[in-house]
Design a protein around this motif. Sequence first.
Motif, PDB file in Angstrom:
ATOM      1  N   SER A 235       0.880  -1.270  -0.059  1.00 56.01           N
ATOM      2  CA  SER A 235      -0.006   0.078   0.007  1.00 56.01           C
ATOM      3  C   SER A 235       0.853   1.277   0.078  1.00 56.01           C
ATOM      4  O   SER A 235       2.114   1.220   0.416  1.00 56.01           O
ATOM      5  CB  SER A 235      -0.995  -0.133   1.275  1.00 56.01           C
ATOM      6  OG  SER A 235      -0.170   0.170   2.499  1.00 56.01           O
ATOM      7  N   LEU A 236       0.216   2.388  -0.384  1.00 56.33           N
ATOM      8  CA  LEU A 236       1.045   3.545  -0.390  1.00 56.33           C
ATOM      9  C   LEU A 236       0.258   4.556   0.186  1.00 56.33           C
ATOM     10  O   LEU A 236      -1.006   4.684   0.265  1.00 56.33           O
ATOM     11  CB  LEU A 236       1.461   3.926  -1.873  1.00 56.33           C
ATOM     12  CG  LEU A 236       2.337   3.443  -2.833  1.00 56.33           C
ATOM     13  CD1 LEU A 236       2.235   3.631  -4.151  1.00 56.33           C
ATOM     14  CD2 LEU A 236       3.640   3.229  -2.424  1.00 56.33           C
ATOM     15  N   SER A 237       1.040   5.578   0.671  1.00 58.47           N
ATOM     16  CA  SER A 237      -0.073   6.810   1.310  1.00 58.47           C
ATOM     17  C   SER A 237      -0.422   7.733   0.095  1.00 58.47           C
ATOM     18  O   SER A 237       0.063   7.752  -1.013  1.00 58.47           O
ATOM     19  CB  SER A 237       0.830   7.606   2.295  1.00 58.47           C
ATOM     20  OG  SER A 237       2.104   8.410   1.544  1.00 58.47           O
ATOM     21  N   THR A 238      -1.454   8.582   0.456  1.00 54.47           N
ATOM     22  CA  THR A 238      -1.765   9.555  -0.732  1.00 54.47           C
ATOM     23  C   THR A 238      -0.618  10.573  -1.033  1.00 54.47           C
ATOM     24  O   THR A 238      -0.499  10.607  -2.359  1.00 54.47           O
ATOM     25  CB  THR A 238      -3.008  10.393  -0.206  1.00 54.47           C
ATOM     26  OG1 THR A 238      -4.014   9.542   0.529  1.00 54.47           O
ATOM     27  CG2 THR A 238      -3.633  11.187  -1.135  1.00 54.47           C
ATOM     28  N   GLU A 239      -0.058  10.897  -0.019  1.00 53.04           N
ATOM     29  CA  GLU A 239       1.265  11.603  -0.216  1.00 53.04           C
ATOM     30  C   GLU A 239       2.190  11.134  -1.235  1.00 53.04           C
ATOM     31  O   GLU A 239       2.859  11.773  -2.091  1.00 53.04           O
ATOM     32  CB  GLU A 239       1.576  12.081   0.944  1.00 53.04           C
ATOM     33  CG  GLU A 239       2.639  13.157   1.061  1.00 53.04           C
ATOM     34  CD  GLU A 239       3.360  13.426   2.446  1.00 53.04           C
ATOM     35  OE1 GLU A 239       4.288  14.114   2.488  1.00 53.04           O
ATOM     36  OE2 GLU A 239       2.855  12.830   3.585  1.00 53.04           O
ATOM     37  N   LYS A 240       2.653   9.802  -1.070  1.00 55.12           N
ATOM     38  CA  LYS A 240       3.095   9.147  -1.750  1.00 55.12           C
ATOM     39  C   LYS A 240       2.863   8.830  -3.074  1.00 55.12           C
ATOM     40  O   LYS A 240       3.528   8.987  -4.304  1.00 55.12           O
ATOM     41  CB  LYS A 240       3.736   7.686  -1.151  1.00 55.12           C
ATOM     42  CG  LYS A 240       4.699   6.739  -1.802  1.00 55.12           C
ATOM     43  CD  LYS A 240       6.003   7.364  -1.476  1.00 55.12           C
ATOM     44  CE  LYS A 240       7.014   6.274  -2.377  1.00 55.12           C
ATOM     45  NZ  LYS A 240       8.284   6.740  -2.326  1.00 55.12           N
ATOM     46  N   LEU A 241       1.428   8.633  -3.380  1.00 59.89           N
ATOM     47  CA  LEU A 241       1.004   8.542  -4.761  1.00 59.89           C
ATOM     48  C   LEU A 241       1.012   9.892  -5.573  1.00 59.89           C
ATOM     49  O   LEU A 241       1.305   9.789  -6.564  1.00 59.89           O
ATOM     50  CB  LEU A 241      -0.558   8.144  -4.595  1.00 59.89           C
ATOM     51  CG  LEU A 241      -0.866   6.701  -4.192  1.00 59.89           C
ATOM     52  CD1 LEU A 241      -2.409   6.552  -4.064  1.00 59.89           C
ATOM     53  CD2 LEU A 241      -0.647   6.036  -5.569  1.00 59.89           C
TER      54      LEU A 241
END
Length: 393
Positions: free
Chosen positions: A380-386
Motif C-alpha cells: 500500500s502507499l500513502s496519498t502523499e506518496k501517490l
Amino acid sequence: MRGVKCLVTETSVLDPLEGIRYRGYSLPELLNKLPKAKGSAQPLPESVFWLLLTGEIPSFSQAEALSKEFASRADLPAHIVQLLNNIPADLHPMSQLSAAVTAMNSESKFAKAYAKGLKKSEYWRYVLDDSIDLISKLPVAAAMIYRNVFKDGKIKAVDYSEDYAQNFASLLGFDDPGFTDMLRLYLVIHADHEGGNVSAHTTHLVGSALSDPYLAYAAGLNGLAGPLHGLANQQVLLWLEKFKKLLGDSPITKEKVSEIVLKLLESENVIPGYGHAVLRRTDPRYLCQREFAHKHLPDDSNFKLVSILYEVVPDILERQGKARNPWPNVDAHSGILLQHYGLTEPNFYTVLFGVSRSLGTLASLVWDRALGLPLERPKSLSTEKLKYLSKKH
Ligand code: CMX
C-alpha cells in the motif's frame, strides 16, 4: 481491485454472464448430477464439499460416508455449549456464530501440530482435518443459536444415520421434508463463489498467516455479516416488510410497485438483493430458487411479490444509471423460501449462509496449504506518496 486478477482459487470460477461453476459444473448441471438425498430430488450438500475438494462428483455411497463422518464429529466442546448458553440473546446471531467459531480453535489440530513443529508439506492434512471438524460442528452451533434466541433453548441430538441437511433441519426444530429439501438446495447454492468475494477472500487472507481454519473462517464469517454481502438476505426481508407497509391494501400493479420502489430508493442506500460486483445477468442461484418456488410454492404471496419486483426493479436501477448490474442476486430470493417453510426470523438468515459458505471456503483453504501459497501481503502507499509518484511520472 475489481478486475485485478491476483488470486488462485481452485474450487470455483465466476463468469459475469453465466454465473458460478463449481469445478467446471454450472449449478443446473450440479443439481442434476450430484447424488441426491434418499427420497428427495435435491442433492446432498456434503457432495458439494467432496466435489470442491477433489474435483470429482462423488457416488452416493461416498457422499453417504461423508454424511456419517460429519455426524460423528458434530459434538461441540463443553466450553462452546457454555459460551452459547451464556452469550447475550440480543447479540446478533452472526456475532454469536463468529464468537463460537473463534473459540472452537481450542480444538485445532493444525495449531497444536504447528506449535510442536510441522513440516510445510504436511500443513494441508491438519487443515483438512480441522475443516471437516468445523463443517461438522457448524450446524449444531447454528441450531443452538437459533433455539436459544428464538425458541425454547432445547436442541435435539444428532442422528448418525441421517445426512447433513436432515440433521441440520431437525436440530433447528423443523420436521417438514419440504423444509429439509429447501435447506439442501440452499446449502448447495450458497457454498462457493470463487475467491474474491469478502467471505472467501478473508478466509484465504487470514489463513495465509497460518491462523488455523477456525480463526480463518471466523474472520470470513465477520465479512459475510456485512449488509453488502451475506447480510443482504436479512436486509431483503426487512425491505420487503417496509414495501408491504407502503403498499397497504392497494392492489399490486407494476405502476404501484414501481412508485414504492422509487420511494424506498430515496431513503435507502441500495435495493438489497439487487446488483453484484461480478455478475452482469440474473444470478443463477436466484433462478434455481425461483424454479424451486414455481414448483413448491407457486401461490405464496411473498413469491408473487418477489416475482413482480423482478419485473420492475432492473428497469428502475438501469434508469438510475448507477448500478453496473441491475439484476437480482441470490439474496433477493432466499428469505422468502425460508419464510414459506416457517423460518421467519430474518436476522438468522445469514447464519444459514455461514454454514453453507464453509463448504467452499474451507475446501479452498485446504488447497491453499496444499499448494504452499504464501502469506498475502499486498503493497500500500500513502496519498502523499501517490501524489509524489504521479508528479514524478
Ligand atoms: N441498489 C441501488 N444502488 C445500487 C445497487 C442497488 N442494489 N447496487 C449498486 N448500486 C449503486 C452503488 O451503491 C454504487 O453507487 P455509488 O457510486 O453512489 O456508491 C453504484 O451503484 C455502482 O455500484 P456497482 O459498481 O454496480 O456495485 P459494486 O460492485 O460496488 O457493489 C454490491 C456490488 C452487490 C455490493 C451492490 O450491487 C449492492 O450494494 N447491492 C445491494 C446489496 C446486496 O444485494 N448484496 C449482496 C450481494 C451478493 C452477496 O454477496 O451475497
